[in-house]
Each structure stands twice: as C-alpha cells, then as structure tokens.
Enzyme design. Structure first.
Site, PDB file in Angstrom:
ATOM      1  N   GLY A 176       1.254  19.590   8.809  1.00 22.73           N
ATOM      2  CA  GLY A 176       1.045  18.337   9.518  1.00 22.73           C
ATOM      3  C   GLY A 176       2.258  17.453   9.368  1.00 22.73           C
ATOM      4  N   GLY A 205       0.785  -1.223   0.000  1.00 26.04           N
ATOM      5  CA  GLY A 205       0.000   0.000   0.000  1.00 26.04           C
ATOM      6  C   GLY A 205       0.821   1.279   0.000  1.00 26.04           C
ATOM      7  N   HIS A 253      20.795   5.012  32.739  1.00 30.33           N
ATOM      8  CA  HIS A 253      21.524   6.275  32.568  1.00 30.33           C
ATOM      9  C   HIS A 253      22.869   5.992  31.910  1.00 30.33           C
ATOM     10  CE1 HIS A 253      23.132  10.254  33.494  1.00 30.33           C
ATOM     11  NE2 HIS A 253      24.237   9.641  33.908  1.00 30.33           N
TER      12      HIS A 253
END
Length: 463
Positions: A181, A38, A442
């Site tokens: 957008g 698609g 971290h």
C-alpha cells in the site's frame, strides 16, 4: 462547563477541528499526550516526504550526467543526516501546530484522554495524576497505529513498523517490506533509492491493489527498473530473528522461498486507537474496530462525536481535516453538506507518484456504466521529456451518456499536485468536453489531463 468543545487527539483531524471551532467563537481544548500534530505530522505524511525528497535529490545526483552535468567524485547518501533532516522537518511542523493553537486561544491539555460521560473527559497526566474536564461537546480524534499480524510481531529492532523505519540508526543493506500500500511502497522506494536492497512482498496479485490495474503495472515496471525485487501473490509465513540476519519464509505461487535480510518492515495497514478511551463504559457504539457515526460524525452518545481514522472512510489526513471542519460547523448550527467520500483524492509519493479519485475502469464497468476511457502517456509530454520523467500516464474515465468524469488515475512526476484539478472538476460536475476546451498551459505535466480527456473523445492531438 469548562469548555464548549474538548477534542481528544491533535492530528490533522483534531487540531484542524479545534482551530475551526475557535474561529466560530467556541472555547476549545485539545487533549494530547504525545507530539502536537499527531502521527501524520510527526511519524507519517510529513517526515516520510522528507525522506523521499532526500532520495529524489540523490537520484538526481547519480543521474546528473543525463542532464549534462558533471560532478566530481561519487555522490553518497548520508543516512544519519537524511534521518536527522526528516526529524527536523517534523519537529518544525509540530511547533507550527503549537503556534496555531496558541494563536487561536486553544488550550493544550497534556495527557491521555478518555470519555468519562457525554460531557466529561478524564485526562491522565504522565505522572499518573487524573483530572476531569467538562465540555458541551466532545470530539474523538485518536487516530490509528501500525497493524501487527500474528506471524509478524514487531520487536522494534529486526521486525519494525513505520516509526522505526524513519528513525533507524544505520542504513540496512537489505530489507523485506511486507505490504505494498502507500506506506509500504513509499518506504520500499526510499530505501531502494538510497542503496538498500529491497524485496517488496504483496499478498494480492498486484502492487498498490486499491489503484487502477494499469497504475499497478506501471509502478511494478518502475520499481523493477530500480532493481527492486517484487513478489506478488505472496505472503510472509514466518520470520526467524534468532540469528544476526532475519530468515524470512515466504509462500509464493511457485512454492516456499526463504530470504535472508537485515530488517523486515511490516506495512500491512493500520488499526484504530479506540482501546482505553472509555467508549464501552460511556456507551459509544463501535463496529469492526470503528466508531459508528452519522453523516455529521455524531456517535450513539449525545454530545460526543468522532472523526478521522477511527470512523468509516479512508484513513487519510485530508479526510480527517475535512471531517473535523464539517463536524464543528454542524455543532455550531451551520448549514453544511455531508462529505462526498466518492470524490476523495488518494496519493502515494513514490517515484513515480500515484494520484487517483473516483471509480477505476473495472469498477465503472461493474457498476453498469457505458464508459469512454482516455489515456495520455508522459512519453508524449514535452515537459516530462524535458524533466527526464517519462514514466507514467494520465487516465480518465467518463460516463459515455452524459460526459460525467467518473474517475481519474495518474502515475508520474508531480501527479499528486495535479489531482486537485480533477477533484475540483468533479465537484463542479465538469464534463469531458469542458476539460478539453479548458486551455491548459504548455509545456506542463498538467496538460496531460486535457489530452487524456481529448483521447477519450477521439480528439487527442499529440498521440
């Protein structure tokens, strides 16, 4: 019946639904006249990310000295090679979908599919020959295309849509992008990054108008740092394409302005592909350009379902995929919950990236919530500083009464990867205190989520 299920359209809604149906032991066929995968895979999500990655690499090279790296000579974008790489990535992914359909014993029927009744699909091949196929169930997943405005008719050469924007033969020196957008902002970002002079025009008061206001402010700041021209509260009134350059007439708060540019990219949204697929004749109800469905994507015609861009909800690939799976599992008789449209991630792959879900701060207040808002800027992040990507922040919105995470809004490097933590946290009804106490690694960009939650409750350490 020839099949248990026929799906018209092979985008991220159609092919995902087909594979899930095959897993559930259904005999499945997918009708597709163009490339498998698609628009998203071939002309949207995937190839645009390839273009943006090339722009990012170029950005790294032009700022290599900031990282202590010296490069002999000047880095230059090879526009044709960038476009070629993008098409190669898309073609590879399309072949991947072809492999998945074959692996799952799903038949690909080539041609244009339309409803011929509640258990029948007519497929018109490229040569005009038509054939009917029967199925117990039919899913419509025909997607959407670029929207055209009356005063901004696309000619494919000077006024273009997203398809042409990713296959231009040569890089334009200048471009006007209409609409900020996700599509418009991403293309504006790409072209500006590789040296095209871009003007971004937005009708509403701010860029990415569906995002939290602070995100819009940060994106505009970042785009202006790139030397992009930003025009908000502005509209394109007309485009004169009679000469070599386009003359774009723009109505602004300060009056009318005419800009000369090579190309105008219309990115004002999409329109659904529901014409000519037999809806009216079959008696499938539509409303405002969308197919009307219930929570499980059942249309007004028994045995016919619809998913993706052609139904209510955000026009996003991951939404279509989720809808397809829910629809197929319901057809199979499984006990499934409706999709929670309030917990859908939205991502824009600009630099910096944008990711969000849930209520904005303004929407939360308008809904009557007493809220706690925590914000952690990437300027205070060790990982962001090390990466040279300090633009942006993480903003979390909590219900003050119960600690519910109402919304999350992020702009910065890698935030499109980080938003998944928020989606899972909201799905599990995680509170602000639980996010604070969940130990984050971290140094990472993701620890900004923990810090933003801590900021909302007055416990932030690194601010």
């Amino acid at each position: 019946m020839d099949y248990d299920l026929i799906i018209i359209g092979s985008g991220p809604g159609g092919y995902v639904a087909a594979i899930r149906a095959s897993q559930l032991k259904m005999k499945v066929a997918v009708v597709e006249r163009a490339e498998l995968g698609g628009i998203c895979l071939n002309w949207g999500c995937i190839p645009t990310k390839s273009l943006l990655k090339s722009a990012q690499v170029f950005e790294y090279l032009t700022h290599a000295s900031d990282y202590g790296i010296l490069i002999a000579g000047e880095a230059k974008p090879d526009f044709k090679a960038i476009i070629s790489r993008s098409r190669s990535v898309a073609n590879g992914m399309s072949k991947g979908v072809q492999f998945l359909l074959k692996k799952n014993n799903i038949e690909h029927i080539k041609g244009f599919g339309r409803l011929a009744g509640n258990n029948s699909v007519e497929v018109e091949a490229a040569d005009g020959n038509k054939k009917n196929y029967s199925a117990k169930n039919i899913i419509l997943a025909t997607g959407a295309r670029s929207k055209e405005l009356p005063n901004l008719k696309q000619d494919g050469t000077k006024i273009i849509g997203y398809r042409e924007a990713m296959t231009l033969e040569k890089q334009p020196a200048s471009m006007v992008v209409v609409g900020s957008g996700a599509i418009g902002s991403e293309f504006a970002n790409f072209y500006q990054s590789i040296g095209t002079s871009v003007t971004l025009v937005e009708f509403l008061p701010r860029l990415v108008p569906n995002e939290d206001e602070e995100v819009s402010i940060q994106l505009e700041r970042s785009f202006k740092k790139m030397k992009m021209k930003i025009m908000t509260n502005s509209s394109v009134e007309a485009v004169d394409t009679s000469k070599e350059k386009c003359l774009v007439t723009i109505k602004t708060p300060k009056g009318q302005e005419i800009i000369e540019t090579d190309i105008v990219l219309s990115a004002v949204g999409v329109v659904t592909n529901i014409e000519g697929i037999g809806l009216e004749k079959a008696g499938v109800k539509t409303e405002k350009g969308k197919v009307v469905v219930d929570d499980y994507y059942v249309t007004s015609l028994p045995g016919v379902y619809a998913i993706g861009d052609i139904v209510h909800g955000p026009a996003l690939a991951h939404v279509a995929s989720a809808e397809g799976i829910i629809c197929v599992e319901k057809i199979a008789g499984m006990n499934v919950d409706p999709l929670d449209y309030n917990n859908i991630p939205g991502c824009t792959y600009t630099t910096p990236e944008i990711a969000s879900c849930g209520l904005t701060e303004v929407a939360a207040r308008e809904a009557g919530y007493d809220i706690k808002v925590g914000k952690f800027p990437f300027t205070a992040s060790g990982k962001a500083s090390s990466a040279g990507a300090k633009d942006g922040f993480v903003k979390l919105i909590f219900d003050a009464a119960y600690g519910e995470l109402l919304g999350a809004h992020m702009i910065g490097a890698n935030v499109t990867e980080m938003i998944a933590e928020i989606i899972l946290a909201r799905k599990l009804e995680t509170t602000g205190h639980e996010i604070i106490k969940a130990v984050h690694p971290h140094p990472t960009m993701s620890e900004a989520i923990m810090e933003a939650a801590a900021a909302a409750y007055g416990e932030v350490i690194h601010l």
